[in-house]
Design a protein around this motif. Sequence first.
Motif, PDB file in Angstrom:
ATOM      1  N   SER A 150      21.427  32.841  41.378  1.00  0.00           N
ATOM      2  CA  SER A 150      22.058  33.934  40.637  1.00  0.00           C
ATOM      3  C   SER A 150      22.390  33.557  39.194  1.00  0.00           C
ATOM      4  O   SER A 150      22.312  34.395  38.295  1.00  0.00           O
ATOM      5  CB  SER A 150      23.319  34.405  41.350  1.00  0.00           C
ATOM      6  OG  SER A 150      24.272  33.359  41.448  1.00  0.00           O
ATOM      7  N   ARG A 151      22.739  32.301  38.940  1.00  0.00           N
ATOM      8  CA  ARG A 151      23.136  31.929  37.584  1.00  0.00           C
ATOM      9  C   ARG A 151      21.941  31.929  36.629  1.00  0.00           C
ATOM     10  O   ARG A 151      22.071  32.306  35.470  1.00  0.00           O
ATOM     11  CB  ARG A 151      23.835  30.570  37.592  1.00  0.00           C
ATOM     12  CG  ARG A 151      25.249  30.632  38.159  1.00  0.00           C
ATOM     13  CD  ARG A 151      25.908  29.267  38.263  1.00  0.00           C
ATOM     14  NE  ARG A 151      25.250  28.432  39.256  1.00  0.00           N
ATOM     15  CZ  ARG A 151      24.548  27.339  38.969  1.00  0.00           C
ATOM     16  NH1 ARG A 151      24.436  26.945  37.701  1.00  0.00           N
ATOM     17  NH2 ARG A 151      23.976  26.643  39.921  1.00  0.00           N
ATOM     18  N   SER A 152      20.770  31.516  37.106  1.00  0.00           N
ATOM     19  CA  SER A 152      19.596  31.553  36.235  1.00  0.00           C
ATOM     20  C   SER A 152      19.052  32.977  36.120  1.00  0.00           C
ATOM     21  O   SER A 152      18.608  33.381  35.049  1.00  0.00           O
ATOM     22  CB  SER A 152      18.511  30.594  36.730  1.00  0.00           C
ATOM     23  OG  SER A 152      18.064  30.924  38.019  1.00  0.00           O
ATOM     24  N   VAL A 153      19.113  33.745  37.211  1.00  0.00           N
ATOM     25  CA  VAL A 153      18.667  35.144  37.146  1.00  0.00           C
ATOM     26  C   VAL A 153      19.565  35.936  36.201  1.00  0.00           C
ATOM     27  O   VAL A 153      19.091  36.725  35.375  1.00  0.00           O
ATOM     28  CB  VAL A 153      18.650  35.782  38.550  1.00  0.00           C
ATOM     29  CG1 VAL A 153      18.434  37.297  38.455  1.00  0.00           C
ATOM     30  CG2 VAL A 153      17.569  35.155  39.413  1.00  0.00           C
ATOM     31  N   GLU A 154      20.853  35.720  36.298  1.00  0.00           N
ATOM     32  CA  GLU A 154      21.806  36.522  35.529  1.00  0.00           C
ATOM     33  C   GLU A 154      21.624  36.364  34.026  1.00  0.00           C
ATOM     34  O   GLU A 154      21.804  37.326  33.271  1.00  0.00           O
ATOM     35  CB  GLU A 154      23.239  36.150  35.912  1.00  0.00           C
ATOM     36  CG  GLU A 154      24.326  36.908  35.149  1.00  0.00           C
ATOM     37  CD  GLU A 154      24.266  38.417  35.347  1.00  0.00           C
ATOM     38  OE1 GLU A 154      24.757  39.155  34.463  1.00  0.00           O
ATOM     39  OE2 GLU A 154      23.737  38.870  36.382  1.00  0.00           O
ATOM     40  N   LEU A 155      21.228  35.169  33.574  1.00  0.00           N
ATOM     41  CA  LEU A 155      21.073  34.974  32.130  1.00  0.00           C
ATOM     42  C   LEU A 155      20.034  35.923  31.557  1.00  0.00           C
ATOM     43  O   LEU A 155      20.320  36.682  30.625  1.00  0.00           O
ATOM     44  CB  LEU A 155      20.697  33.518  31.826  1.00  0.00           C
ATOM     45  CG  LEU A 155      20.400  33.224  30.350  1.00  0.00           C
ATOM     46  CD1 LEU A 155      21.582  33.604  29.460  1.00  0.00           C
ATOM     47  CD2 LEU A 155      20.018  31.760  30.152  1.00  0.00           C
ATOM     48  N   PHE A 156      18.821  35.937  32.111  1.00  0.00           N
ATOM     49  CA  PHE A 156      17.811  36.793  31.504  1.00  0.00           C
ATOM     50  C   PHE A 156      17.949  38.244  31.929  1.00  0.00           C
ATOM     51  O   PHE A 156      17.516  39.141  31.203  1.00  0.00           O
ATOM     52  CB  PHE A 156      16.396  36.278  31.807  1.00  0.00           C
ATOM     53  CG  PHE A 156      15.525  36.295  30.585  1.00  0.00           C
ATOM     54  CD1 PHE A 156      15.441  35.187  29.764  1.00  0.00           C
ATOM     55  CD2 PHE A 156      14.831  37.432  30.211  1.00  0.00           C
ATOM     56  CE1 PHE A 156      14.665  35.204  28.607  1.00  0.00           C
ATOM     57  CE2 PHE A 156      14.059  37.468  29.066  1.00  0.00           C
ATOM     58  CZ  PHE A 156      13.974  36.344  28.257  1.00  0.00           C
ATOM     59  N   HIS A 157      18.581  38.491  33.068  1.00  0.00           N
ATOM     60  CA  HIS A 157      18.874  39.884  33.422  1.00  0.00           C
ATOM     61  C   HIS A 157      19.807  40.489  32.378  1.00  0.00           C
ATOM     62  O   HIS A 157      19.609  41.624  31.930  1.00  0.00           O
ATOM     63  CB  HIS A 157      19.512  39.946  34.805  1.00  0.00           C
ATOM     64  CG  HIS A 157      20.008  41.302  35.185  1.00  0.00           C
ATOM     65  ND1 HIS A 157      19.224  42.440  35.148  1.00  0.00           N
ATOM     66  CD2 HIS A 157      21.241  41.725  35.608  1.00  0.00           C
ATOM     67  CE1 HIS A 157      19.930  43.493  35.533  1.00  0.00           C
ATOM     68  NE2 HIS A 157      21.153  43.087  35.804  1.00  0.00           N
ATOM     69  N   ARG A 158      20.781  39.710  31.959  1.00  0.00           N
ATOM     70  CA  ARG A 158      21.703  40.206  30.937  1.00  0.00           C
ATOM     71  C   ARG A 158      20.971  40.387  29.600  1.00  0.00           C
ATOM     72  O   ARG A 158      21.185  41.363  28.879  1.00  0.00           O
ATOM     73  CB  ARG A 158      22.890  39.255  30.781  1.00  0.00           C
ATOM     74  CG  ARG A 158      24.059  39.880  30.057  1.00  0.00           C
ATOM     75  CD  ARG A 158      25.317  39.037  30.177  1.00  0.00           C
ATOM     76  NE  ARG A 158      25.758  38.871  31.566  1.00  0.00           N
ATOM     77  CZ  ARG A 158      26.896  38.264  31.903  1.00  0.00           C
ATOM     78  NH1 ARG A 158      27.685  37.778  30.959  1.00  0.00           N
ATOM     79  NH2 ARG A 158      27.229  38.136  33.177  1.00  0.00           N
TER      80      ARG A 158
END
Length: 372
Positions: free
Chosen positions: A318-326
């Motif tokens: 989730s932490r790596s997904v959240e960066l580029f999702h944001r």
Amino acid sequence: MTTTDLPPSLLATLPGSSYTDPAVFALEQAKIFEADWFCAVRSADLAGPGSFETVQIGKESVLVSRGRDGKLNAFLNVCRHRGARLCTDDSGTVKRAFQCPYHAWTYGLDGKLVAAPNLTGMPDVDRTEFGLTRLHLREWLGYAWVCLADEPPSFEDTVVGAVTERLGNAEVIDAYGIEGLALGKRIEYDVKANWKQIIENFMECYHCATIHPELTEVLPEFADGYAAQYYVGHGAEFGGEIQGFTIDGSAGVDRLPGVTEAQDRKYYAITIKPGVFVNLVPDHVIFHRMFPLAPDRTLVRCDWLYLPEVVESGRDLSRSVELFHRVNLQDFEACERCQLAMDSRSYANGGVLVPSEHHIGAFHDWVRARLS
């Protein structure tokens, strides 16, 4: 002031009508989306014989499916009898064949006409000639690229060439082993903006300090306004205290084994026209596919790809997904904000590009040349 009166620091953009005019979009469908190699599906999503996806490429609905021989095929999603849409689902699996729900004309997984009411009484009907209309297909980086043109452009010169132009050598991307990675997360974005807005935004970082605080924390050089894509072969370096490409800069997951020391702790972004973005970081790859649906609407599918053992282990991504999702949400909101003004009198002649955006001018030249 006209575009010819601009000071040397500024370049003119495309006019506002280029982003709103249905006639321009129709021309782009014919001369770009239906003429170039278009990244249609992720190969692994079509796991076994009979699995399929339907995708919109230009004005055409395209059916991509896996045959009994294990190879992928692409066809126009049109029954050869009376033109009915063959498959109306976005994806699925058929057992042995595709059957038109109108008159039951039936096609094998290889596209050949295999059955139809009273077909045996029509021995002069060639079952290959009246099979589904086949399209050109190439697999690369774990995705199926489709071209609707009768004579497709060179895949090596256009698709692979875009990677070479960005990285200096197409073999550099091999270190990430993209075709062997597994899907950790997919998010679909319905963006109310023209496809060119999204490409232009992705190519520059003049906006990064304004709308991407999380990204510039991880990649401090982006705060200076120059995107990594501005320089051939350049990768943006992680900040000194940053451990991984994550929303809080904490450590990511297992580094991709082929990534070299020179590529470690760096981010590379690649644009493959007309609609693919590839983002390379040491432990995963982020792969965007754009599907332009209207002058002011673009569907974007974003895949986060990791080592198969990382995905299978159930580790928290989730932490790596959240960066580029944001980053995606911030970018797409900005694109939609621009789209609102494209039909304004103030933007009838377009806007301007500052020096750190001058490479976008080459993209505009490419669009003009394709439509001329």
